[in-house]
Design a protein around this motif. Structure first.
Motif, PDB file in Angstrom:
ATOM      1  N   PHE A 120       1.075  -1.308   0.028  1.00 18.49           N
ATOM      2  CA  PHE A 120      -0.015  -0.330   0.203  1.00 18.49           C
ATOM      3  C   PHE A 120       0.756   1.409  -0.609  1.00 18.49           C
ATOM      4  CE2 PHE A 120      -1.395   3.368   2.317  1.00 18.49           C
ATOM      5  CZ  PHE A 120      -3.376   3.785   1.709  1.00 18.49           C
ATOM      6  N   ILE A 121       0.857   2.079  -0.898  1.00 17.04           N
ATOM      7  CA  ILE A 121       1.150   3.458  -0.733  1.00 17.04           C
ATOM      8  C   ILE A 121      -0.620   4.672  -0.825  1.00 17.04           C
ATOM      9  CG2 ILE A 121       3.669   3.458  -1.374  1.00 17.04           C
ATOM     10  CD1 ILE A 121       2.231   4.247  -4.772  1.00 17.04           C
ATOM     11  N   TRP A 122       0.035   5.420   0.121  1.00  9.87           N
ATOM     12  CA  TRP A 122      -1.527   6.480  -0.154  1.00  9.87           C
ATOM     13  C   TRP A 122      -1.629   7.171  -1.372  1.00  9.87           C
ATOM     14  CZ3 TRP A 122      -1.626  11.684  -0.674  1.00  9.87           C
ATOM     15  CH2 TRP A 122      -0.874  12.021  -1.080  1.00  9.87           C
ATOM     16  N   ASN A 123      -0.689   7.102  -2.120  1.00 12.30           N
ATOM     17  CA  ASN A 123      -1.569   7.704  -3.311  1.00 12.30           C
ATOM     18  C   ASN A 123      -1.269   7.224  -4.640  1.00 12.30           C
ATOM     19  OD1 ASN A 123       1.527   6.860  -3.712  1.00 12.30           O
ATOM     20  ND2 ASN A 123       2.421   9.442  -4.296  1.00 12.30           N
ATOM     21  N   TYR A 124      -1.445   6.112  -4.349  1.00 14.16           N
ATOM     22  CA  TYR A 124      -2.610   5.352  -5.282  1.00 14.16           C
ATOM     23  C   TYR A 124      -3.237   4.889  -5.461  1.00 14.16           C
ATOM     24  CZ  TYR A 124      -2.401   2.617  -9.377  1.00 14.16           C
ATOM     25  OH  TYR A 124      -2.260   1.599 -10.976  1.00 14.16           O
ATOM     26  N   PRO A 125      -4.433   4.217  -5.956  1.00 14.38           N
ATOM     27  CA  PRO A 125      -6.222   3.748  -5.882  1.00 14.38           C
ATOM     28  C   PRO A 125      -5.790   2.352  -5.552  1.00 14.38           C
ATOM     29  CG  PRO A 125      -6.062   4.794  -7.240  1.00 14.38           C
ATOM     30  CD  PRO A 125      -4.726   5.181  -7.124  1.00 14.38           C
ATOM     31  N   TYR A 155      -8.843   9.601 -10.917  1.00 19.55           N
ATOM     32  CA  TYR A 155      -6.888  10.121 -10.893  1.00 19.55           C
ATOM     33  C   TYR A 155      -6.321   9.399 -12.481  1.00 19.55           C
ATOM     34  CZ  TYR A 155      -2.866   8.063  -8.538  1.00 19.55           C
ATOM     35  OH  TYR A 155      -1.450   8.045  -8.133  1.00 19.55           O
ATOM     36  N   ARG A 156      -6.936   8.859 -12.863  1.00 17.54           N
ATOM     37  CA  ARG A 156      -5.868   8.838 -14.411  1.00 17.54           C
ATOM     38  C   ARG A 156      -7.206  10.041 -15.621  1.00 17.54           C
ATOM     39  NH1 ARG A 156      -3.167   3.625 -15.490  1.00 17.54           N
ATOM     40  NH2 ARG A 156      -3.604   4.319 -17.778  1.00 17.54           N
ATOM     41  N   ASP A 161     -12.770   1.539  -8.785  1.00 18.10           N
ATOM     42  CA  ASP A 161     -12.202   1.413 -10.149  1.00 18.10           C
ATOM     43  C   ASP A 161     -12.822   2.677  -9.857  1.00 18.10           C
ATOM     44  OD1 ASP A 161     -11.841  -1.219 -11.045  1.00 18.10           O
ATOM     45  OD2 ASP A 161     -14.009  -1.851  -9.850  1.00 18.10           O
ATOM     46  N   VAL A 162     -14.080   3.065  -8.882  1.00 20.32           N
ATOM     47  CA  VAL A 162     -14.290   4.726  -9.435  1.00 20.32           C
ATOM     48  C   VAL A 162     -13.646   5.864  -9.092  1.00 20.32           C
ATOM     49  CG1 VAL A 162     -15.807   6.567  -9.056  1.00 20.32           C
ATOM     50  CG2 VAL A 162     -16.450   4.055  -9.271  1.00 20.32           C
TER      51      VAL A 162
END
Length: 441
Positions: A236-241, A270-271, A264-265
């Motif tokens: 886990f990293i906080w800045n990637y969903p 994000y992208r 997914d949402v």
């Protein structure tokens, strides 16, 4: 073994010194007529760039060895007494320098008789007229480490080892403390702005080791739990969903990615941030893609969208209970169970988190360290409700309402809930409270 080596190194460094060293002998007493000696007063000093500290023994005596220099600065600290600073200027080189320190007692309410209280009635575990509790961790044996401060946490803070009746030991935090956190072994860490301190508690002593942020974030924090030679951890990293839960078997070095968590949402938003970026940002992201192989939209999402009000880091906790791994996937709406080899053995639909505005669900799941029971947290008009999760059905079996409004830092230990609280518009410092859990209402 680590604790023993650390303690041995500390003792060794305090008593073995070179020809250019001076031994300071401190005698710490109460500032009154009787001059009662003070045990567990901490004396700390900065010897050049090296932080050194020691504790007084049962006779109020402590030794500290420092390299010879013209001026020495000491601080003597104890949670029950006023701190005192001492400046010593060494004109000649002596083998031992004796320093007498007198501390004024504080009026601290930190000792309470053991009493039986009705279930649900708040009980003050630790309260002080001079110190506020910022954070705490309940250890496996029921004792506590308290992060306390007199006025501002970032200016001055201490960690107290507390058994529910009295302070057994204390450590003055040299950095700007932020919070306490426990790792998979039960060891507690003080996270500061610029460093992390690992606290190792053995009997009534606290051993302290400074570790780097990189080591803490990459080696300690990702590990969820261990069983025999099996290590359960996350990337886990906080800045990637999106992130994974991973099982590593240390016997044969095999790695099993047994669960993937994704929103997914959130990933679509994000992208999509890349589409609406200016030309300069897109060129920067494309250059990063060529250098690293990571898609340009991810670079923009990680550096721009994560600071948008719409972005929320993923929350999908995992717990170990007996021989079962329990994972709450709030994005696919399932509670999943795995065996110790990472094989999914059950999957149950969960719904209590779907309408947080109506239910007050707080994105918080807590496990009782002793019973293994798992609760989730709801907030209704400032009142906290602990929802006991049925691990067979995935539903909330009962909700338990806490007495105080807006409590902070909730932790469960043996069907009792601990939290930090200060009455609204009160001059009282922040106290540590305890409530024995009762049937839901």
């Amino acid at each position: 073994m680590k604790t023993f080596l650390f303690s041995f190194a500390l003792i060794f460094s305090n008593f073995i010194f070179s020809q250019d060293s001076i031994v300071f002998k401190f005698t710490v007493v109460e500032k009154d007529i009787n001059k009662i000696t003070i045990e567990n007063a901490r004396i700390y000093s900065s010897d050049g760039q090296i932080y050194k500290s020691t504790l007084t023994n049962s006779n109020g005596i402590a030794y500290l060895t420092l390299e010879f220099q013209n001026t020495y600065y000491f601080t003597i600290n104890h949670p029950n007494y006023d701190s005192q600073n001492v400046i010593h200027r060494a004109k000649v080189t002596l083998d031992t320098i004796n320093i007498l320190v007198s501390l004024s007692a504080l009026n601290i309410q930190n000792e309470k008789e053991v009493v039986v209280v009705p279930k649900g009635v708040p009980q003050v575990v630790y309260g002080s007229q001079n110190l506020s509790v910022a954070d705490f961790e309940v250890l496996n044996d029921g004792r506590m480490l308290l992060l306390v401060y007199p006025k501002r946490l970032e200016k001055e803070s201490n960690v107290l080892l507390y058994d529910g009746r009295k302070v057994l030991n204390n450590f003055r935090i040299p950095g700007k403390a932020k919070y306490l956190t426990s790792d998979y072994r039960g060891d507690v860490h003080v996270v500061c702005e610029e460093q992390v301190y690992a606290l190792y508690v053995e009997k009534s002593s606290i051993s302290v080791a400074e570790i780097s942020f990189d080591y803490f974030e990459q080696t300690i924090e990702p590990i969820i739990d261990t069983v025999d030679f099996k290590v359960y951890y996350t990337d886990f990293i906080w800045n990637y969903p999106e992130f994974n839960y991973i099982l590593m078997n240390q016997e044969d070095s095999t790695i099993n990615l047994f669960a993937n968590i994704h929103d997914d949402v959130m990933m679509e938003m994000y992208r999509s941030e890349y589409k609406y970026s200016d030309v300069r940002t897109k060129l920067w992201a494309k250059n990063k893609e060529l250098q690293t192989g990571i898609d340009a939209p991810i670079w923009v999402g990680a550096s721009v969208f994560v600071y948008d009000i719409l972005y929320e880091p993923l929350f999908s906790p995992m717990f170990l209970k007996n021989d079962t791994v329990i994972l709450f996937d709030f994005y696919q709406n399932y509670m999943k169970k795995y065996d110790l080899n990472g094989i999914c053995i059950d999957s149950t639909l969960i719904e209590y988190h779907l309408d947080p505005k109506k239910s007050g669900w707080q994105k918080n799941v807590i496990q009782d360290k002793i019973t293994g029971e798992i609760y989730t947290v709801f907030n209704r008009a400032g009142y906290i409700y602990l929802g006991l999760i049925n691990l067979n059905t995935g539903k909330i079996d009962q909700k338990i309402k806490l007495n105080q409004r807006y409590p902070e830092k909730i932790e469960l230990y043996n069907r009792s809930v601990y939290y930090v609280y200060r009455p609204f518009e009160s001059k009282q410092k922040k106290y540590l409270y305890k409530e024995i859990l009762k049937d839901g209402i």
